[in-house]
Write a protein that holds these residues in place. Structure first.
Motif, PDB file in Angstrom:
ATOM      1  N   PHE A  34       0.710  -1.205  -0.018  1.00 26.23           N
ATOM      2  CA  PHE A  34       0.157   0.111  -0.058  1.00 26.23           C
ATOM      3  C   PHE A  34       0.752   1.352  -0.108  1.00 26.23           C
ATOM      4  CE2 PHE A  34      -2.279  -3.281   2.269  1.00 26.23           C
ATOM      5  CZ  PHE A  34      -3.474  -3.573   1.769  1.00 26.23           C
ATOM      6  N   CYS A  35       0.204   2.393  -0.312  1.00 27.55           N
ATOM      7  CA  CYS A  35       1.203   3.664  -0.050  1.00 27.55           C
ATOM      8  C   CYS A  35       1.089   4.022   1.465  1.00 27.55           C
ATOM      9  CB  CYS A  35      -0.010   4.745  -0.604  1.00 27.55           C
ATOM     10  SG  CYS A  35      -0.331   4.749  -2.521  1.00 27.55           S
ATOM     11  N   LEU A  36       2.632   4.707   1.861  1.00 25.87           N
ATOM     12  CA  LEU A  36       2.706   4.822   3.089  1.00 25.87           C
ATOM     13  C   LEU A  36       1.518   5.603   3.717  1.00 25.87           C
ATOM     14  CD1 LEU A  36       4.485   4.658   5.590  1.00 25.87           C
ATOM     15  CD2 LEU A  36       5.693   6.547   4.478  1.00 25.87           C
ATOM     16  N   TRP A  37       1.038   6.803   3.009  1.00 28.88           N
ATOM     17  CA  TRP A  37       0.093   7.467   3.729  1.00 28.88           C
ATOM     18  C   TRP A  37      -1.288   6.802   3.743  1.00 28.88           C
ATOM     19  CZ3 TRP A  37       3.393   9.193  -0.173  1.00 28.88           C
ATOM     20  CH2 TRP A  37       4.661  10.128   0.244  1.00 28.88           C
ATOM     21  N   CYS A  38      -1.635   5.811   2.791  1.00 34.73           N
ATOM     22  CA  CYS A  38      -3.037   5.473   2.832  1.00 34.73           C
ATOM     23  C   CYS A  38      -3.009   4.465   3.979  1.00 34.73           C
ATOM     24  CB  CYS A  38      -3.117   4.696   1.460  1.00 34.73           C
ATOM     25  SG  CYS A  38      -3.427   5.874   0.028  1.00 34.73           S
ATOM     26  N   ILE A  39      -2.191   3.619   4.120  1.00 30.24           N
ATOM     27  CA  ILE A  39      -2.355   2.631   5.287  1.00 30.24           C
ATOM     28  C   ILE A  39      -2.103   3.442   6.420  1.00 30.24           C
ATOM     29  CG2 ILE A  39       0.258   1.958   5.234  1.00 30.24           C
ATOM     30  CD1 ILE A  39      -2.908  -0.501   5.672  1.00 30.24           C
ATOM     31  N   ASP A  40      -1.266   4.308   6.682  1.00 33.90           N
ATOM     32  CA  ASP A  40      -1.134   4.943   8.014  1.00 33.90           C
ATOM     33  C   ASP A  40      -2.307   5.687   8.274  1.00 33.90           C
ATOM     34  OD1 ASP A  40       0.942   4.568   9.291  1.00 33.90           O
ATOM     35  OD2 ASP A  40       2.546   6.061   8.308  1.00 33.90           O
ATOM     36  N   ASP A  41      -3.051   6.097   7.260  1.00 36.56           N
ATOM     37  CA  ASP A  41      -4.189   6.851   7.560  1.00 36.56           C
ATOM     38  C   ASP A  41      -5.576   5.984   7.762  1.00 36.56           C
ATOM     39  OD1 ASP A  41      -5.866   9.575   7.158  1.00 36.56           O
ATOM     40  OD2 ASP A  41      -6.809   8.217   5.884  1.00 36.56           O
ATOM     41  N   SER A  42      -5.335   4.850   7.099  1.00 35.25           N
ATOM     42  CA  SER A  42      -6.399   3.974   7.251  1.00 35.25           C
ATOM     43  C   SER A  42      -6.295   3.172   9.007  1.00 35.25           C
ATOM     44  CB  SER A  42      -6.333   2.747   6.473  1.00 35.25           C
ATOM     45  OG  SER A  42      -7.111   1.701   6.658  1.00 35.25           O
ATOM     46  N   ASP A  44      -4.999   4.920  11.332  1.00 29.16           N
ATOM     47  CA  ASP A  44      -5.160   6.083  12.409  1.00 29.16           C
ATOM     48  C   ASP A  44      -6.463   5.739  12.786  1.00 29.16           C
ATOM     49  OD1 ASP A  44      -2.313   6.383  12.659  1.00 29.16           O
ATOM     50  OD2 ASP A  44      -2.368   8.094  11.077  1.00 29.16           O
ATOM     51  N   ARG A  45      -7.371   5.571  11.695  1.00 28.01           N
ATOM     52  CA  ARG A  45      -8.915   5.862  11.961  1.00 28.01           C
ATOM     53  C   ARG A  45      -9.409   4.770  13.042  1.00 28.01           C
ATOM     54  NH1 ARG A  45     -11.109   7.498   5.928  1.00 28.01           N
ATOM     55  NH2 ARG A  45     -10.066   9.070   5.443  1.00 28.01           N
ATOM     56  N   VAL A  46      -9.054   3.642  12.799  1.00 24.53           N
ATOM     57  CA  VAL A  46      -9.702   2.547  13.728  1.00 24.53           C
ATOM     58  C   VAL A  46      -8.864   2.474  14.980  1.00 24.53           C
ATOM     59  CG1 VAL A  46     -10.151   0.970  11.746  1.00 24.53           C
ATOM     60  CG2 VAL A  46      -7.818   0.669  12.549  1.00 24.53           C
ATOM     61  N   GLN A  47      -7.566   2.736  14.916  1.00 26.42           N
ATOM     62  CA  GLN A  47      -6.750   2.609  16.318  1.00 26.42           C
ATOM     63  C   GLN A  47      -6.693   1.170  17.096  1.00 26.42           C
ATOM     64  OE1 GLN A  47      -8.452   5.804  18.632  1.00 26.42           O
ATOM     65  NE2 GLN A  47      -7.819   7.456  17.625  1.00 26.42           N
ATOM     66  N   THR A  48      -7.802   0.395  16.832  1.00 25.26           N
ATOM     67  CA  THR A  48      -7.738  -0.981  17.257  1.00 25.26           C
ATOM     68  C   THR A  48      -8.078  -2.109  16.207  1.00 25.26           C
ATOM     69  OG1 THR A  48     -10.166  -0.775  18.135  1.00 25.26           O
ATOM     70  CG2 THR A  48      -8.300  -0.365  19.563  1.00 25.26           C
ATOM     71  N   HIS A  49      -8.011  -3.250  16.443  1.00 26.30           N
ATOM     72  CA  HIS A  49      -8.235  -4.353  15.609  1.00 26.30           C
ATOM     73  C   HIS A  49      -7.678  -3.956  14.242  1.00 26.30           C
ATOM     74  CE1 HIS A  49     -10.874  -5.759  18.780  1.00 26.30           C
ATOM     75  NE2 HIS A  49     -11.690  -4.531  18.585  1.00 26.30           N
ATOM     76  N   PHE A  50      -6.267  -3.806  13.985  1.00 26.96           N
ATOM     77  CA  PHE A  50      -5.774  -3.601  12.790  1.00 26.96           C
ATOM     78  C   PHE A  50      -5.859  -4.821  11.849  1.00 26.96           C
ATOM     79  CE2 PHE A  50      -3.774  -1.159  16.121  1.00 26.96           C
ATOM     80  CZ  PHE A  50      -4.024   0.231  15.792  1.00 26.96           C
ATOM     81  N   SER A  51      -6.093  -4.535  10.659  1.00 22.99           N
ATOM     82  CA  SER A  51      -6.287  -5.795   9.460  1.00 22.99           C
ATOM     83  C   SER A  51      -5.963  -5.361   8.313  1.00 22.99           C
ATOM     84  CB  SER A  51      -7.590  -6.085   9.449  1.00 22.99           C
ATOM     85  OG  SER A  51      -8.343  -5.214   9.033  1.00 22.99           O
ATOM     86  N   SER A  61      -1.503  -6.347  17.053  1.00 19.84           N
ATOM     87  CA  SER A  61      -1.216  -4.899  16.980  1.00 19.84           C
ATOM     88  C   SER A  61      -0.711  -4.372  16.047  1.00 19.84           C
ATOM     89  CB  SER A  61       0.064  -5.123  18.292  1.00 19.84           C
ATOM     90  OG  SER A  61       1.247  -5.742  17.628  1.00 19.84           O
ATOM     91  N   ARG A  62      -0.675  -3.166  16.005  1.00 25.69           N
ATOM     92  CA  ARG A  62      -0.376  -2.277  14.746  1.00 25.69           C
ATOM     93  C   ARG A  62       1.117  -2.684  14.277  1.00 25.69           C
ATOM     94  NH1 ARG A  62      -1.681   4.014  13.896  1.00 25.69           N
ATOM     95  NH2 ARG A  62      -0.665   4.067  11.732  1.00 25.69           N
ATOM     96  N   PRO A  63       0.994  -3.334  12.934  1.00 26.70           N
ATOM     97  CA  PRO A  63       2.428  -3.916  12.535  1.00 26.70           C
ATOM     98  C   PRO A  63       3.069  -2.828  12.114  1.00 26.70           C
ATOM     99  CG  PRO A  63       0.442  -4.830  11.468  1.00 26.70           C
ATOM    100  CD  PRO A  63      -0.142  -3.636  12.064  1.00 26.70           C
ATOM    101  N   ALA A  64       4.677  -2.984  11.937  1.00 28.60           N
ATOM    102  CA  ALA A  64       5.367  -2.091  11.608  1.00 28.60           C
ATOM    103  C   ALA A  64       5.370  -1.969  10.093  1.00 28.60           C
ATOM    104  CB  ALA A  64       6.682  -2.279  12.061  1.00 28.60           C
ATOM    105  N   LEU A  65       5.834  -0.928   9.240  1.00 30.66           N
ATOM    106  CA  LEU A  65       5.659  -0.886   8.012  1.00 30.66           C
ATOM    107  C   LEU A  65       7.083  -1.007   7.307  1.00 30.66           C
ATOM    108  CD1 LEU A  65       3.061   2.045   7.596  1.00 30.66           C
ATOM    109  CD2 LEU A  65       2.576  -0.168   7.384  1.00 30.66           C
ATOM    110  N   ILE A  66       7.077  -1.748   6.348  1.00 29.97           N
ATOM    111  CA  ILE A  66       8.562  -1.878   5.790  1.00 29.97           C
ATOM    112  C   ILE A  66       8.310  -1.374   4.527  1.00 29.97           C
ATOM    113  CG2 ILE A  66      10.052  -3.826   4.988  1.00 29.97           C
ATOM    114  CD1 ILE A  66       8.813  -5.692   7.220  1.00 29.97           C
ATOM    115  N   ARG A  67       9.454  -0.463   3.989  1.00 30.39           N
ATOM    116  CA  ARG A  67       9.406   0.202   2.919  1.00 30.39           C
ATOM    117  C   ARG A  67       9.844  -0.787   1.878  1.00 30.39           C
ATOM    118  NH1 ARG A  67       8.796   5.653   2.937  1.00 30.39           N
ATOM    119  NH2 ARG A  67       9.103   7.046   5.030  1.00 30.39           N
TER     120      ARG A  67
END
Length: 538
Positions: A34-42, A44-51, A61-67
């Protein structure tokens, strides 16, 4: 050897959230990109139950993003090849132009943009309509073009109609300008003739002053010539000093020569023509003020002399009345007697009620007078029919006068206003009505007195204002003029209660004409004051 080129589908390089080509691609644990900003924004909105937005796999938990640097390089190479194709245009080349002005192919599906989503107001391809615009109102591009073409024709027709009307208005404006030029020329000529007649009485003294200034300047001219010759000699001396090779001699002479040069230069700082400039500025100012000042002073002198003669006859004190002290005492006694009899209650004020009517021939072009000439409101000229060009109109200020002049007795009237800002004034009839300067405003000259009402009250005369502590509470204003006593009083009126605002004391020399200035969205109505016994609650 040419670099091998592996065909890559554009859809593989698109973010599943924004549906655009990946920007700063990152990979999450499930392997999707995904785009870095798109997945971060997605997230950020839920804050729990990351999928994962694509496969819906959940993470504790919120996974780390790998470039994903490899995917980022593929995206860059793909963009570069589409922007700079190596061969003749192909369907892929056409698709790369999607999304900019003039594109006709969908960059995602490589299909023609032949349908229009009316819901989202977007031009799309058939596949986009099937995938992302289900349930939306879809139309053929050609049909939408026909509809917009009809609207374009309608707007163009309206535009041409407005253009035709404006051209007619412009022609009329040119005619009005020519009329205004002639009117302005006549008015200016009349003003200048009056000013010239007034200046002729005093110009001899001004001429003597100018001649004296000329003699003084001429007397100093020879001295100036001498100084010029000295400067020439000093310039030659400076030239010799500059060429002197001896450093010691140069420094020894320089200080003395420098001081001498500064003294000579200081002499030339005096401007022999300065007195003439001062005189011209003073005469220009005098020209603006002299006529108004002379008219006021001569009228005041005439009225004072007549008043002294009347007092001498009434009091039968011919021997004492000739002294200034006696005149002042008589005036003071008369004023005291009048003030003792002043009305107090509204019923008493109504005994002096006067009937007023507005004079439409004095109204500014933006003012509209109602039938019966009792109410005036602000109505911009663009919404009115052409107005009659009466010579006594106020040209530059939204002001109007009443027909009736008040003098010789006590007068009382009330006005009711609507709006936030207005001026209620009394003025002599010869107030300037053509000037765009401040002198034509109520309260800005010696000919008028004005109660200014906005968020506060103030009273103006001669361009000076007195700020009142009382704040507006009611819409009705009462005005009481005792012409003989020389008093002008303003009140706020509610039912039969009168709240005193301010009193002006002056020597009125001419009939006083009520006048009004209107602010935006304002109207003023002259109240019908019936006899006290007929007054009810209003």
């Amino acid at each position: 050897m040419a670099e091998p080129h592996l065909p890559v589908s554009i859809s593989w390089l698109c973010c599943r959230i924004c549906t655009q080509i990946l920007r700063e691609p990152v990979t999450i644990p499930c392997g999707h990109n995904f785009c870095l900003w798109c997945i971060d924004d997605s997230w950020d909105r839920v804050q729990t139950h990351f999928s994962c937005p694509e496969c819906q796999q959940r993470f504790p938990s919120r996974p780390a993003l790998i470039r994903n640097t490899t995917l980022a390089e593929v995206v860059r190479n793909t963009r570069r090849r589409e922007q700079h194709p190596a061969g003749p245009p192909t369907k892929r080349a056409r698709s790369s132009s999607a999304g900019t002005s003039g594109r006709t192919w969908c960059w995602r599906h490589m299909s023609p943009l032949d349908v229009y989503c009316c819901t989202d107001e977007r031009i799309i391809c058939t596949q986009c309509a099937s995938d992302e615009h289900t349930g939306h109102r879809i139309c053929v591009v050609g049909l939408i073009r026909i509809q917009n073409q009809e609207e374009l024709s309608r707007i163009q027709s309206e535009l041409r109609q407005v253009l035709k009307e404006q051209e007619k208005k412009l022609e009329k404006i040119y005619q009005q300008i020519n009329e205004e030029v002639r009117d302005t020329e006549d008015q200016c000529e009349g003003v200048l003739v009056r000013v010239t007649e007034c200046l002729q009485k005093h110009y001899l003294s001004v001429r003597r002053l100018i001649r004296a200034q000329a003699q003084n300047a001429t007397a100093r001219a020879p001295t100036l010539q001498t100084k010029v010759e000295e400067l020439k000699m000093m310039d030659a001396e400076l030239d010799c000093l500059k060429k002197n090779k001896d450093n010691v001699q140069f420094l020894q002479k320089w200080t003395q020569v420098k001081n001498l040069c500064e003294e000579h230069l200081q002499f030339f700082n005096e401007d022999l023509l300065a007195p003439f400039e001062v005189t011209k500025r003073a005469v220009e100012k005098l020209g603006r003020e002299l006529q108004e000042f002379c008219d006021e002073q001569f009228a005041s002198i005439s009225h004072t002399c007549e008043g002294v003669e009347e007092e001498e006859s009434d009091e039968e004190e011919s021997s004492d009345a000739s002294s200034p002290q006696s005149c002042d005492q008589n005036r003071l006694n008369r004023s005291s007697r009048i003030k003792e009899e002043e009305p107090i209650t509204r019923e008493e004020f109504l005994q002096y009620a006067c009937d007023l009517s507005l004079d439409p021939t004095t109204a500014h072009k933006d003012l509209s007078i109602s039938e019966g000439d009792k109410e005036v409101m602000l109505c911009p000229s663009k919404s009115q029919t052409p107005f009659i060009r009466y010579p006594q109109r106020f040209l530059h200020r939204r002001q109007v006068l009443c027909r009736e002049g008040l003098h010789g007795r006590r007068c009382y009237y009330e006005v009711e206003m609507k709006g936030d800002k207005a001026e209620i004034a009394l003025t002599y009839r010869d107030i300037d009505r053509r000037s765009s300067l401040k002198m034509s405003a109520f309260g800005a000259n010696t000919n008028s007195w004005s109660l200014d009402r906005s968020t506060t009250y103030s009273v103006s005369h001669r361009g000076e204002s007195v700020q009142l502590t009382a704040r507006p509470q009611n819409q009705r204003i009462g005005v009481y003029l005792d012409f003989e006593a020389g008093t002008l009083s303003f009140f706020e009126v509610q039912h039969n209660k009168m709240e005193f605002l301010y009193r002006v004391e002056a020597e009125f020399t001419e009939p006083m004409y009520p006048g009004f200035w209107l602010g935006e969205k304002c109207s003023i109505k002259i109240c019908d004051l019936k006899p006290a016994e007929e007054q009810g609650k209003w």
